[in-house]
Design an enzyme around this catalytic site. Structure first.
Site, PDB file in Angstrom:
ATOM      1  N   SER A 141      37.415  44.989  48.230  1.00 45.12           N
ATOM      2  CA  SER A 141      36.629  44.054  49.035  1.00 45.12           C
ATOM      3  C   SER A 141      35.789  44.716  50.121  1.00 45.12           C
ATOM      4  CB  SER A 141      37.541  42.992  49.654  1.00 45.12           C
ATOM      5  OG  SER A 141      38.602  43.594  50.357  1.00 45.12           O
ATOM      6  N   HIS A 143      37.179  39.226  43.881  1.00 43.96           N
ATOM      7  CA  HIS A 143      35.749  39.572  43.815  1.00 43.96           C
ATOM      8  C   HIS A 143      35.321  39.922  42.390  1.00 43.96           C
ATOM      9  CE1 HIS A 143      35.595  39.607  48.192  1.00 43.96           C
ATOM     10  NE2 HIS A 143      36.771  40.189  48.130  1.00 43.96           N
ATOM     11  N   LYS A 197      35.711  31.955  46.816  1.00 45.31           N
ATOM     12  CA  LYS A 197      34.564  32.867  46.856  1.00 45.31           C
ATOM     13  C   LYS A 197      33.528  32.424  45.819  1.00 45.31           C
ATOM     14  CE  LYS A 197      37.053  36.277  49.347  1.00 45.31           C
ATOM     15  NZ  LYS A 197      38.355  36.904  49.309  1.00 45.31           N
TER      16      LYS A 197
HETATM   17  C1  LIG Z   1      39.565  36.862  50.140  1.00 46.37           C
HETATM   18  C2  LIG Z   1      40.630  37.614  49.458  1.00 46.37           C
HETATM   19  C3  LIG Z   1      41.918  37.096  49.332  1.00 46.37           C
HETATM   20  C4  LIG Z   1      42.359  35.857  50.050  1.00 46.37           C
HETATM   21  O1  LIG Z   1      41.800  34.728  49.535  1.00 46.37           O
HETATM   22  P1  LIG Z   1      41.608  33.400  50.415  1.00 46.37           P
HETATM   23  O2  LIG Z   1      41.376  32.391  49.396  1.00 46.37           O
HETATM   24  O3  LIG Z   1      40.445  33.661  51.312  1.00 46.37           O
HETATM   25  O4  LIG Z   1      42.867  33.186  51.190  1.00 46.37           O
HETATM   26  C5  LIG Z   1      42.825  37.814  48.572  1.00 46.37           C
HETATM   27  N1  LIG Z   1      42.495  38.979  47.986  1.00 46.37           N
HETATM   28  C6  LIG Z   1      41.269  39.524  48.119  1.00 46.37           C
HETATM   29  C7  LIG Z   1      40.968  40.823  47.453  1.00 46.37           C
HETATM   30  C8  LIG Z   1      40.305  38.871  48.870  1.00 46.37           C
HETATM   31  O5  LIG Z   1      39.098  39.424  49.026  1.00 46.37           O
END
Ligand SMILES: *Cc1c(COP(=O)(O)O)cnc(C)c1O
Length: 403
Positions: free
Chosen positions: A192, A220, A251
């Site tokens: 990320s 991602h 996301k």
């Molecule tokens: C954003 C993210 C999460 C957490 O997800 P949320 O739905 O925002 O709680 C977990 N793992 C990764 C790699 C992320 O980028």
């Protein structure tokens, strides 16, 4: 009862550290935390402090935020079920919508079953701590997301880490792991902060060789990797090789929540034994319906994935040609290395003054000296948007000495 607020109190010291740090940044006009967005204008623009900014910090990779079909599904769900659930899934909280969503996710990920939770963070926390405990070993890439790290700590399992994407170091950790307990390897599909992709084919082989389970976080990767956006297995042309596939609904999927997808028995176990499922309320109807519609849209509108891939290449290649260091990225997350925290803040300031919305990532989220802009490109950008951002980045880079 109010805290006994003494100057020498340890907690007061901790609070003051953060307050002072924020105050110093605010004083030099370099404070970019929690800037409210007043209004979204499509997926490429947002109103911030009364200015229309070009958005280069969004995780809405496929530009699905505000998609008419997804909005309509959410509205219909509110009409049918209202805005909340009756509580946790095990009691009165399970709606038909949850079952439909989980079926849709399982189909999308080519697994037998799936389970959803109220956030991605909580999904990782509960997944790891349900799968392993004392006597077991969990092995992580050093750059794994914080929610995985927290899950490992919560689980009480032996916690080993290997150098980022280094398969020799992973093998060493697997050899060292106690074979009398469960061995679980957990990695991000796309990292990320760096935007690079884990070496799944090699990890898969190692997990087989050492009889370890494999869990992959596709936060991602969904909608980003693979020709149809199905994720990292499609990207590498592999079948169903990941034991536990984790992803978020916040996301690419414009909702909130997280999921685990995998074999039926494993998912059944989570439904009976994972604490986040048992002790925390179900996803609200609108969010469940929106998430389900979004998975369908990804498959029905494959052009979006193609556009994203093209845009990511356009943006990264452009930055490199200008002379920026974009580290190891091959995806839509494009780090722009700045060095010291201060320099990253100044880059952001210059970009935002030119109405390009990007944000810095500084220590402790990344190692000191490796502060960066973590810019993201989406399918919502036009080639002109990308050219404009490149111009603004170039000017800002020269003004701040990044290039
Ligand atoms: C954003 C993210 C999460 C957490 O997800 P949320 O739905 O925002 O709680 C977990 N793992 C990764 C790699 C992320 O980028």
């Amino acid at each position: 009862m109010a805290l006994d607020w003494k100057e020498t109190d340890k907690l007061a010291e901790r609070v003051n550290y953060w307050i002072d740090r924020a105050a110093a940044l605010k004083e030099s006009d370099l404070y970019f935390f929690n800037q409210p967005i007043d209004e979204l204008n499509g997926n490429a623009h947002a109103m911030v402090r009364g200015r229309k900014m070009l958005m280069f910090a969004s995780y809405s990779y496929l530009g699905l935020l505000g998609h008419p079909r997804i909005n309509a599904a959410a509205k219909q769900a509110i009409d049918d079920y209202g805005t909340g659930t009756h509580g946790v899934r095990l009691l009165a909280g399970t709606l038909k919508l949850h079952e439909q969503l989980e079926e849709t996710i399982a189909n999308f990920k080519h697994t037998e079953a799936a389970i959803t939770f109220s956030s991605g963070y909580v999904t990782n926390l509960t997944a790891v701590s349900t799968l392993v405990g004392r006597r077991d070993t969990v092995i992580c890439d050093k750059l794994n997301h914080a929610s995985i790290v927290d899950g490992c700590l919560l689980s009480g399992a032996k916690f080993a880490r290997f150098k980022h994407n280094d398969m020799q170091d992973l093998e060493r950790a697997l050899q060292k792991a106690d074979s009398s307990g469960v061995k679980l390897v957990v990695v991000d599909a796309v990292f990320s902060m760096d935007g690079d992709v884990i070496n799944l084919p090699a990890i898969m082989e190692l997990c087989r060789k050492y009889r370890a389970w494999l869990m992959v976080d596709e936060a991602h990767s969904i909608g980003v990797l693979g020709q149809r956006g199905r994720g990292i297995e499609e990207h590498f042309g592999l079948g169903n090789v990941i034991d536990i596939k984790m992803g978020t609904l916040s996301k690419t999927i414009p909702s909130v929540g997280g999921y685990l997808a995998g074999p039926q028995n494993l998912i059944q176990m989570f439904k009976h034994a994972s604490r986040a499922f048992i002790f925390s309320a179900a996803l609200p109807p609108a969010q469940a319906a929106a998430a389900r519609a979004a998975f369908e849209v990804i498959l029905d509108e494959p052009d979006r994935v193609e556009t994203l891939t093209r845009n990511a290449k356009h943006f990264s290649d452009g930055l490199r040609q200008i002379g920026f260091d974009t580290m190891l990225t091959t995806t839509a997350i494009v780090p722009v290395l700045c060095g010291e925290d201060e320099r990253a803040y100044r880059m952001v300031q210059k970009c935002q003054q030119q109405d390009v919305f990007v944000l810095p990532v500084v220590s402790p989220a990344v190692p000191p000296g490796l502060a960066r802009l973590r810019s993201t490109v989406t399918a919502g950008h036009t080639p002109q948007d990308i050219e404009r951002a490149l111009d603004v980045f170039e000017t800002a880079g020269r003004q701040t000495g990044v290039i």
